[in-house]
Design a protein around this motif. Structure first.
Motif, PDB file in Angstrom:
ATOM      1  N   ILE A   1       0.845  -1.209   0.000  1.00 27.10           N
ATOM      2  CA  ILE A   1       0.000   0.000   0.000  1.00 27.10           C
ATOM      3  C   ILE A   1       0.879   1.258   0.000  1.00 27.10           C
ATOM      4  CG2 ILE A   1      -1.654   1.340   1.409  1.00 27.10           C
ATOM      5  CD1 ILE A   1      -2.972  -1.132   0.286  1.00 27.10           C
ATOM      6  N   ARG A   2       0.592   2.164  -0.948  1.00 28.30           N
ATOM      7  CA  ARG A   2       1.264   3.478  -0.936  1.00 28.30           C
ATOM      8  C   ARG A   2       0.387   4.439  -0.129  1.00 28.30           C
ATOM      9  NH1 ARG A   2       1.512   1.997  -6.206  1.00 28.30           N
ATOM     10  NH2 ARG A   2      -0.171   3.435  -6.715  1.00 28.30           N
ATOM     11  N   LEU A   3       1.007   5.073   0.844  1.00 24.24           N
ATOM     12  CA  LEU A   3       0.224   5.881   1.781  1.00 24.24           C
ATOM     13  C   LEU A   3       0.876   7.248   1.943  1.00 24.24           C
ATOM     14  CD1 LEU A   3      -1.151   4.552   5.146  1.00 24.24           C
ATOM     15  CD2 LEU A   3       0.131   6.696   5.069  1.00 24.24           C
ATOM     16  N   ILE A   4       0.068   8.304   1.961  1.00 24.13           N
ATOM     17  CA  ILE A   4       0.643   9.602   2.330  1.00 24.13           C
ATOM     18  C   ILE A   4      -0.082  10.134   3.554  1.00 24.13           C
ATOM     19  CG2 ILE A   4       1.441  10.136   0.004  1.00 24.13           C
ATOM     20  CD1 ILE A   4      -0.767  11.961  -0.462  1.00 24.13           C
ATOM     21  N   ALA A   5       0.699  10.684   4.451  1.00 22.43           N
ATOM     22  CA  ALA A   5       0.130  11.305   5.647  1.00 22.43           C
ATOM     23  C   ALA A   5       0.449  12.790   5.590  1.00 22.43           C
ATOM     24  CB  ALA A   5       0.711  10.672   6.903  1.00 22.43           C
ATOM     25  N   CYS A   6      -0.604  13.597   5.626  1.00 28.38           N
ATOM     26  CA  CYS A   6      -0.443  15.054   5.682  1.00 28.38           C
ATOM     27  C   CYS A   6      -0.845  15.451   7.094  1.00 28.38           C
ATOM     28  CB  CYS A   6      -1.351  15.708   4.641  1.00 28.38           C
ATOM     29  SG  CYS A   6      -1.320  17.512   4.714  1.00 28.38           S
TER      30      CYS A   6
ATOM     31  N   ALA B   1       3.629   7.450  11.894  1.00 26.84           N
ATOM     32  CA  ALA B   1       4.328   7.092  10.647  1.00 26.84           C
ATOM     33  C   ALA B   1       5.120   5.796  10.829  1.00 26.84           C
ATOM     34  CB  ALA B   1       5.247   8.239  10.230  1.00 26.84           C
ATOM     35  N   ILE B   2       5.754   5.653  11.988  1.00 26.39           N
ATOM     36  CA  ILE B   2       6.558   4.450  12.259  1.00 26.39           C
ATOM     37  C   ILE B   2       5.639   3.219  12.324  1.00 26.39           C
ATOM     38  CG2 ILE B   2       8.013   3.324  14.001  1.00 26.39           C
ATOM     39  CD1 ILE B   2       9.035   6.276  14.651  1.00 26.39           C
ATOM     40  N   ALA B   3       4.473   3.375  12.927  1.00 23.30           N
ATOM     41  CA  ALA B   3       3.524   2.248  13.017  1.00 23.30           C
ATOM     42  C   ALA B   3       3.040   1.834  11.624  1.00 23.30           C
ATOM     43  CB  ALA B   3       2.335   2.637  13.900  1.00 23.30           C
ATOM     44  N   LEU B   4       2.770   2.823  10.778  1.00 26.15           N
ATOM     45  CA  LEU B   4       2.273   2.505   9.429  1.00 26.15           C
ATOM     46  C   LEU B   4       3.362   1.808   8.618  1.00 26.15           C
ATOM     47  CD1 LEU B   4       0.453   5.902   8.889  1.00 26.15           C
ATOM     48  CD2 LEU B   4      -0.673   3.685   9.188  1.00 26.15           C
ATOM     49  N   LYS B   5       4.568   2.303   8.781  1.00 31.57           N
ATOM     50  CA  LYS B   5       5.679   1.665   8.055  1.00 31.57           C
ATOM     51  C   LYS B   5       5.886   0.237   8.577  1.00 31.57           C
ATOM     52  CE  LYS B   5      10.274   1.926   6.384  1.00 31.57           C
ATOM     53  NZ  LYS B   5      11.488   2.577   6.079  1.00 31.57           N
ATOM     54  N   ALA B   6       5.780   0.060   9.903  1.00 32.24           N
ATOM     55  CA  ALA B   6       5.920  -1.293  10.477  1.00 32.24           C
ATOM     56  C   ALA B   6       4.861  -2.226   9.890  1.00 32.24           C
ATOM     57  CB  ALA B   6       5.781  -1.228  11.998  1.00 32.24           C
ATOM     58  N   GLY B   7       3.711  -1.660   9.566  1.00 33.45           N
ATOM     59  CA  GLY B   7       2.624  -2.453   8.967  1.00 33.45           C
ATOM     60  C   GLY B   7       2.804  -2.706   7.475  1.00 33.45           C
ATOM     61  N   GLY B   8       3.944  -2.279   6.931  1.00 29.03           N
ATOM     62  CA  GLY B   8       4.247  -2.587   5.534  1.00 29.03           C
ATOM     63  C   GLY B   8       3.941  -1.461   4.567  1.00 29.03           C
ATOM     64  N   ALA B   9       3.447  -0.303   5.075  1.00 29.18           N
ATOM     65  CA  ALA B   9       3.081   0.782   4.154  1.00 29.18           C
ATOM     66  C   ALA B   9       4.320   1.432   3.544  1.00 29.18           C
ATOM     67  CB  ALA B   9       2.261   1.838   4.893  1.00 29.18           C
ATOM     68  N   ASP B  10       4.200   1.785   2.275  1.00 34.41           N
ATOM     69  CA  ASP B  10       5.191   2.624   1.615  1.00 34.41           C
ATOM     70  C   ASP B  10       4.703   4.052   1.865  1.00 34.41           C
ATOM     71  OD1 ASP B  10       6.767   4.008  -0.125  1.00 34.41           O
ATOM     72  OD2 ASP B  10       6.054   3.014  -1.946  1.00 34.41           O
ATOM     73  N   ALA B  11       5.141   4.599   3.030  1.00 40.49           N
ATOM     74  CA  ALA B  11       4.521   5.826   3.540  1.00 40.49           C
ATOM     75  C   ALA B  11       5.425   7.034   3.368  1.00 40.49           C
ATOM     76  CB  ALA B  11       4.215   5.649   5.025  1.00 40.49           C
ATOM     77  N   ILE B  12       4.833   8.182   3.023  1.00 44.59           N
ATOM     78  CA  ILE B  12       5.583   9.442   3.072  1.00 44.59           C
ATOM     79  C   ILE B  12       4.766  10.473   3.847  1.00 44.59           C
ATOM     80  CG2 ILE B  12       6.680   8.930   0.844  1.00 44.59           C
ATOM     81  CD1 ILE B  12       5.279  11.269  -0.348  1.00 44.59           C
TER      82      ILE B  12
ATOM     83  N   HIS C   1       3.289  10.465  -5.302  1.00 45.17           N
ATOM     84  CA  HIS C   1       3.494   9.121  -4.731  1.00 45.17           C
ATOM     85  C   HIS C   1       2.361   8.163  -5.148  1.00 45.17           C
ATOM     86  CE1 HIS C   1       5.450   6.474  -1.882  1.00 45.17           C
ATOM     87  NE2 HIS C   1       4.421   6.408  -1.069  1.00 45.17           N
ATOM     88  N   ARG C   2       1.348   8.692  -5.795  1.00 44.96           N
ATOM     89  CA  ARG C   2       0.163   7.942  -6.248  1.00 44.96           C
ATOM     90  C   ARG C   2      -0.435   7.115  -5.109  1.00 44.96           C
ATOM     91  NH1 ARG C   2      -0.392   8.575 -11.708  1.00 44.96           N
ATOM     92  NH2 ARG C   2      -2.136   7.105 -11.642  1.00 44.96           N
ATOM     93  N   PRO C   3      -0.950   7.809  -4.088  1.00 48.74           N
ATOM     94  CA  PRO C   3      -1.388   7.114  -2.874  1.00 48.74           C
ATOM     95  C   PRO C   3      -2.613   6.212  -3.072  1.00 48.74           C
ATOM     96  CG  PRO C   3      -2.092   9.397  -2.836  1.00 48.74           C
ATOM     97  CD  PRO C   3      -1.173   9.265  -4.014  1.00 48.74           C
ATOM     98  N   ASN C   4      -2.597   5.106  -2.306  1.00 47.76           N
ATOM     99  CA  ASN C   4      -3.797   4.276  -2.176  1.00 47.76           C
ATOM    100  C   ASN C   4      -4.609   4.720  -0.961  1.00 47.76           C
ATOM    101  OD1 ASN C   4      -1.346   1.886  -2.747  1.00 47.76           O
ATOM    102  ND2 ASN C   4      -2.865   2.385  -4.306  1.00 47.76           N
ATOM    103  N   ILE C   5      -3.882   5.238   0.024  1.00 51.12           N
ATOM    104  CA  ILE C   5      -4.527   5.754   1.243  1.00 51.12           C
ATOM    105  C   ILE C   5      -3.961   7.144   1.509  1.00 51.12           C
ATOM    106  CG2 ILE C   5      -4.731   5.479   3.762  1.00 51.12           C
ATOM    107  CD1 ILE C   5      -6.054   3.140   2.688  1.00 51.12           C
ATOM    108  N   ILE C   6      -4.861   8.069   1.885  1.00 54.12           N
ATOM    109  CA  ILE C   6      -4.421   9.412   2.302  1.00 54.12           C
ATOM    110  C   ILE C   6      -4.891   9.642   3.732  1.00 54.12           C
ATOM    111  CG2 ILE C   6      -4.686  11.899   1.929  1.00 54.12           C
ATOM    112  CD1 ILE C   6      -5.277  11.259  -1.044  1.00 54.12           C
TER     113      ILE C   6
ATOM    114  N   GLY D   1      -9.109   4.908  -0.133  1.00 56.77           N
ATOM    115  CA  GLY D   1      -9.899   5.844   0.668  1.00 56.77           C
ATOM    116  C   GLY D   1      -8.997   6.784   1.442  1.00 56.77           C
ATOM    117  N   THR D   2      -9.635   7.670   2.196  1.00 52.34           N
ATOM    118  CA  THR D   2      -8.895   8.675   2.962  1.00 52.34           C
ATOM    119  C   THR D   2      -9.409   8.688   4.403  1.00 52.34           C
ATOM    120  OG1 THR D   2     -10.378  10.544   2.688  1.00 52.34           O
ATOM    121  CG2 THR D   2      -8.904  10.108   0.872  1.00 52.34           C
TER     122      THR D   2
END
Ligand code: ADE
Length: 425
Positions: A51-56, A67-78, A124-129, A153-154
């Motif tokens: 999953i590509r994820l962006i957090a604003c 952010a660390i939790a999302l990355k631990a869950g496998g997200a490609d997060a920025i 980043h073409r997010p799947n989740i925002i 979704g967001t």
């Protein structure tokens, strides 16, 4: 500022700040046991693999844990900033240097840079925002319709963002699911009330070091943020005036023991004004004209639109920086109005935002809302969705457990009673 040239991986103030950021992030973690449990589970289950994820979000020590939790869950997060003045540069540096999370955020960035970072995030073409104020979602809808197909979704953090999402839904442009994180009881009862209450006063005090005891503090808006702000200002010995446009909230403020009146009447009385309405120009030209000499104004609502600073600047004969985050506007009458934090969120501009203990629950909601979107991919209708009640209750249960507090439970007899309608007088 550091960045790679071809595919830009980050834009932060100074990577050498990372060790300070790390220390502060670790300190915040002590107060975030619920998110820690979620992170440990994510680490095992990897719900965001692929999953590509962006957090604003405001880039703070607490957001670092999300952010660390999302990355631990496998997200490609920025991560990008949700406000030009709220970034903690040491945290941004640490996330890049120690956790390999791309961050695009610099405290004090100008509006162009802020919007450029929104574009970088969307690249980043997010799947989740994960949004905080709905700027990313609004940009996606207005400028990148073709990317909506990528989106699962967001989620939205703030009351302000929810108001915007409702307007998008009304206009028929919200064509994907959006989870209303703000709606969760474990979010707005605590973050909006106790978080805003404490951190707003913290911001005012750090910016000015004024004594609040005996001052008249005008709180504009009596939603959850206004309630918390008024409550904490009273606790410091201030006399509170509340302004409201909603009759029920106004009665609540009266019965909570506050004076309620229109801003036009409050303007000459206040020593400090705090706006938390979510609306624009709550304090405007005619109000500045009648304020006391040296009256201070600040905002703790999401956007910097609540105080009409253009009108104030238009009247001013001189603007002087008198402390960090504190500017004095001299008016032709000789009186001055003091603006804190440039009218941006004072709690994040001059202080560190809400304390970790409340963000623990807010970000537990964010993390679980993202998981909910992924688990229910393709099944949720476009539009706004609440966090499921059992998720909300589970966060409360985990928080209580971490605090070492136990609940009562119903006896079989009580369960039968609550399920029956025949037992009456
Ligand atoms: N919003 C308000 N306070 C915050 C914090 N400490 N971290 C992230 N977002 C926030």
């Amino acid at each position: 500022m550091t960045a790679t040239t071809t595919k830009q991986k980050h834009e932060v103030k100074d990577l050498s700040l990372a060790p300070i950021g790390k220390q502060r992030i670790e300190w915040a973690g002590r107060e975030m046991p619920v998110l820690k449990q979620i992170r440990d589970r994510f680490e095992k289950e990897k719900p965001f693999a692929g999953i590509r994820l962006i957090a604003c979000c405001h880039v703070t020590t607490e957001t670092a844990h999300l952010a660390i939790a999302l990355k631990a869950g496998g997200a490609d997060a920025i991560l990008i900033a949700s406000n030009p003045l709220s970034t903690q540069d040491d945290v941004a540096a640490c996330l890049v240097a120690d956790y390999g999370i791309p961050v695009f955020a610099i405290k004090g960035e100008d509006n162009d840079t802020y919007h450029r970072h929104v574009q970088t995030a969307l690249d980043h073409r997010p799947n989740i925002i994960i949004d905080d104020g709905s700027d990313v979602v609004a940009t996606l809808i207005q400028e990148r319709q073709h990317q909506i197909a990528d989106l699962i979704g967001t989620t939205e953090e703030t009351t302000t963002g929810i108001v915007r999402l409702r307007a998008m839904h009304r206009d028929g442009v919200l064509t994907f699911p959006a989870v209303n994180v703000n709606d969760a009881d474990t979010k707005h009862f605590f973050d909006n009330r106790y978080g805003t209450g404490q951190s707003t006063l913290d911001g005012v005090i750090r910016a000015t070091n004024v004594l609040l005891a005996g001052k008249t503090v005008v709180v504009a808006g009596y939603g959850w943020c206004g309630k918390g702000t008024a409550m904490r200002a009273r606790g410091l010995g201030a006399n509170i005036i509340v302004t409201e446009i909603d009759p029920t909230k106004a009665i609540e403020a009266v019965m909570d023991g506050f004076r309620v009146m229109p801003m036009a009447e409050a303007a000459p009385l206040g020593d400090l004004f705090i706006t938390v309405t979510g609306n624009k120009h709550v304090i405007r030209g005619e109000h500045f004209d009648v304020m006391k000499d040296g009256a201070m104004v600040c905002n703790s609502g999401h956007f910097d639109i609540e105080i009409d600073l253009k009108a104030l600047a238009g009247k001013a004969t001189e603007v002087k920086q008198v402390r960090n985050f504190t500017q004095e506007y001299r008016l032709p009458s000789g009186k001055s109005v003091v603006v804190l934090g440039e009218g941006r969120l004072i709690n994040l501009a001059a202080a560190e935002g809400h304390p970790s203990a409340v963000m623990d629950m807010s970000f537990a909601n964010q993390a679980l809302a993202c998981e909910y979107l992924v688990t229910n991919k393709g099944k949720l209708e476009p539009g706004l969705h609440s966090i499921p009640v059992d998720v909300d209750k589970e966060i409360a249960r985990l928080k209580l457990q971490a605090m070492g507090i136990s609940l009562d439970s119903l006896t079989p007899d009580q369960i039968e009673y609550t399920n029956s309608w025949t037992a009456g007088t």
